[in-house]
Design an enzyme around this catalytic site. Sequence first.
Site, mmCIF file in Angstrom:
data_model
loop_
_atom_site.group_PDB
_atom_site.id
_atom_site.type_symbol
_atom_site.label_atom_id
_atom_site.label_comp_id
_atom_site.label_asym_id
_atom_site.label_seq_id
_atom_site.Cartn_x
_atom_site.Cartn_y
_atom_site.Cartn_z
ATOM 1 N N HIS A 127 20.525 66.268 53.457
ATOM 2 C CA HIS A 127 21.626 65.885 52.565
ATOM 3 C C HIS A 127 22.827 66.758 52.864
ATOM 4 O O HIS A 127 22.698 67.934 53.198
ATOM 5 C CB HIS A 127 21.229 65.958 51.085
ATOM 6 C CG HIS A 127 20.847 67.312 50.585
ATOM 7 N ND1 HIS A 127 21.771 68.243 50.142
ATOM 8 C CD2 HIS A 127 19.634 67.910 50.424
ATOM 9 C CE1 HIS A 127 21.156 69.345 49.738
ATOM 10 N NE2 HIS A 127 19.854 69.171 49.908
ATOM 11 N N ASP A 151 25.520 66.889 50.597
ATOM 12 C CA ASP A 151 26.126 67.414 49.372
ATOM 13 C C ASP A 151 25.535 68.781 49.070
ATOM 14 O O ASP A 151 24.439 69.126 49.538
ATOM 15 C CB ASP A 151 25.924 66.456 48.199
ATOM 16 C CG ASP A 151 24.485 66.412 47.713
ATOM 17 O OD1 ASP A 151 23.592 66.123 48.545
ATOM 18 O OD2 ASP A 151 24.229 66.672 46.518
ATOM 19 N N ASP A 178 20.940 74.781 52.712
ATOM 20 C CA ASP A 178 20.572 73.688 51.804
ATOM 21 C C ASP A 178 21.750 72.734 51.610
ATOM 22 O O ASP A 178 22.518 72.910 50.683
ATOM 23 C CB ASP A 178 20.142 74.282 50.467
ATOM 24 C CG ASP A 178 19.673 73.258 49.463
ATOM 25 O OD1 ASP A 178 19.208 72.182 49.884
ATOM 26 O OD2 ASP A 178 19.773 73.535 48.255
ATOM 27 N N GLU A 225 21.985 64.515 46.483
ATOM 28 C CA GLU A 225 20.661 65.076 46.189
ATOM 29 C C GLU A 225 20.736 66.159 45.130
ATOM 30 O O GLU A 225 19.889 66.231 44.232
ATOM 31 C CB GLU A 225 20.032 65.628 47.477
ATOM 32 C CG GLU A 225 18.555 65.965 47.364
ATOM 33 C CD GLU A 225 18.273 67.363 46.819
ATOM 34 O OE1 GLU A 225 17.141 67.612 46.367
ATOM 35 O OE2 GLU A 225 19.197 68.204 46.824
ATOM 36 N N GLU A 226 21.741 67.022 45.219
ATOM 37 C CA GLU A 226 21.817 68.159 44.296
ATOM 38 C C GLU A 226 22.124 67.731 42.864
ATOM 39 O O GLU A 226 21.822 68.464 41.921
ATOM 40 C CB GLU A 226 22.879 69.158 44.773
ATOM 41 C CG GLU A 226 22.599 69.787 46.130
ATOM 42 C CD GLU A 226 21.398 70.719 46.146
ATOM 43 O OE1 GLU A 226 20.664 70.784 45.140
ATOM 44 O OE2 GLU A 226 21.181 71.374 47.173
ATOM 45 N N HIS A 252 21.313 77.777 46.199
ATOM 46 C CA HIS A 252 21.780 77.539 44.827
ATOM 47 C C HIS A 252 22.387 78.786 44.192
ATOM 48 O O HIS A 252 22.867 78.721 43.065
ATOM 49 C CB HIS A 252 20.664 77.003 43.915
ATOM 50 C CG HIS A 252 20.175 75.640 44.275
ATOM 51 N ND1 HIS A 252 19.573 74.801 43.365
ATOM 52 C CD2 HIS A 252 20.190 74.956 45.441
ATOM 53 C CE1 HIS A 252 19.229 73.667 43.955
ATOM 54 N NE2 HIS A 252 19.604 73.745 45.228
#
Length: 454
Positions: free
Chosen positions: A90, A92, A123, A156-157, A423
């Site tokens: 992903h 995003d 990520d 996705e996030e 994150h």
Amino acid sequence: MTAHPISETVASLMPRAKAELAELVAFQSVADPAQFPKSECEAAANWVADALRAEDFQDVTLLDTPDGTQSVYGFLPGPAGAPTVLLYAHYDVQPPLDESAWLSPPFELTERDGRWFGRGAADCKGGFIMHLLALRALKANGGVPVSVKVIAEGSEEQGTGGLERYAEAHPDLLAADTIVIGDTGNFRVGLPTVTATLRGMTMLRVTLDTLEGNLHSGQFGGAAPDALAAMIHLLASLRAEDGTTTVDGLVTDADWEGLQYPDAEFRTDAKVLDGVELIGTGTVADRIWARPAVTVIGIDCPPVVGATPSLQATARAQVSLRVPPGQDAAEATQLLTAHLKAHAPWGARVAVEQVGQGQPFRADISSPAYTSMAQAMETAYPGEKMQSSGMGGSIPLCNTLATLYPEAEILLIGLSEPEAQIHAVNESVSPEELERLSVAEALFLRNYAESKGA
């Protein structure tokens, strides 16, 4: 020992990979227009599409998904009769949080202490670069022996389910013999790991109303119900004294069998302050891979700077619940909703809104594709054997794909090892891990094709 030709090729491609990752990280592709312009995600999607076209992918398309975001699809045909492998990542990213806490700009790839820092570096923009490296290495060493589909998700996030709904409506699009999800990570740098389980998730926003408007705390405090105090009381009901998640009716005592996570290593990885205790009971692996975990990820309340002596009429919070394999996310959503409504104090008016949900996932690590991956990882990581672990995070698409394509094997690998701090502020990727996992993926594709007689 002579280096494998695939390894040599990937090593030679790393400077290009760094430059490309820097370009991709520069897009502020947070899939929430309330935080960043939608144009940033659109630009990132176009960058991914152009990268696929440059690698001779066909049918490259920006898919407009039901949540208003775009996923990028492309198809690279392989030899006649070859199996089809779907590669997922992903583009995003999570918001950068407190930009002042970053040691370098979050959307500027920066090398420091042997790592590359930037939001999305691990990520999962790095995951997309990993796929490109693997395919380029194969092209330079005899060709790609399988047909390849690539899907790069755009939300996705946010957990809004756009790609899941699109895949359900177009079930032939992502059909494959094997699916490689490039969005998890090794248990530790240098230890090749496939992820056997993922926790699912549900996301709720809860609003409490107690007054028609804010009141002077001196004139009315002590009798008038304060919505912020009610919210604090309500959120506290979600955990026991030792920090264990306590949602009415939710099972919280499952055990993890397999690779364990020593307390001391976890404390170091999580950067727990000296003297602060870990929460919950059971092993660390039990708590983060096999049991539910509730987290208050946002709360609307007056900031300290500029606060006035007022009773708050309304308070709002966003609550995330991670749901382990063996539990149903929809049922967990119902239980959490019922808990929030039942535990609001003082008759406060409660409104609960669901903003995201995804089911947990369990892979079959005894499948033939895992044998091919184990062999590949042993070559990419000399002296190490492939390990399997759980992952506390969620990838909702996994269950959708498993349901749509029950015969497909699903493998989960990626760049998000503990030092990556995904994150969080100062997210980074290990270039050595990017290099070794790209080698592993390339060798896996070759091994898998051979196992299928292609």
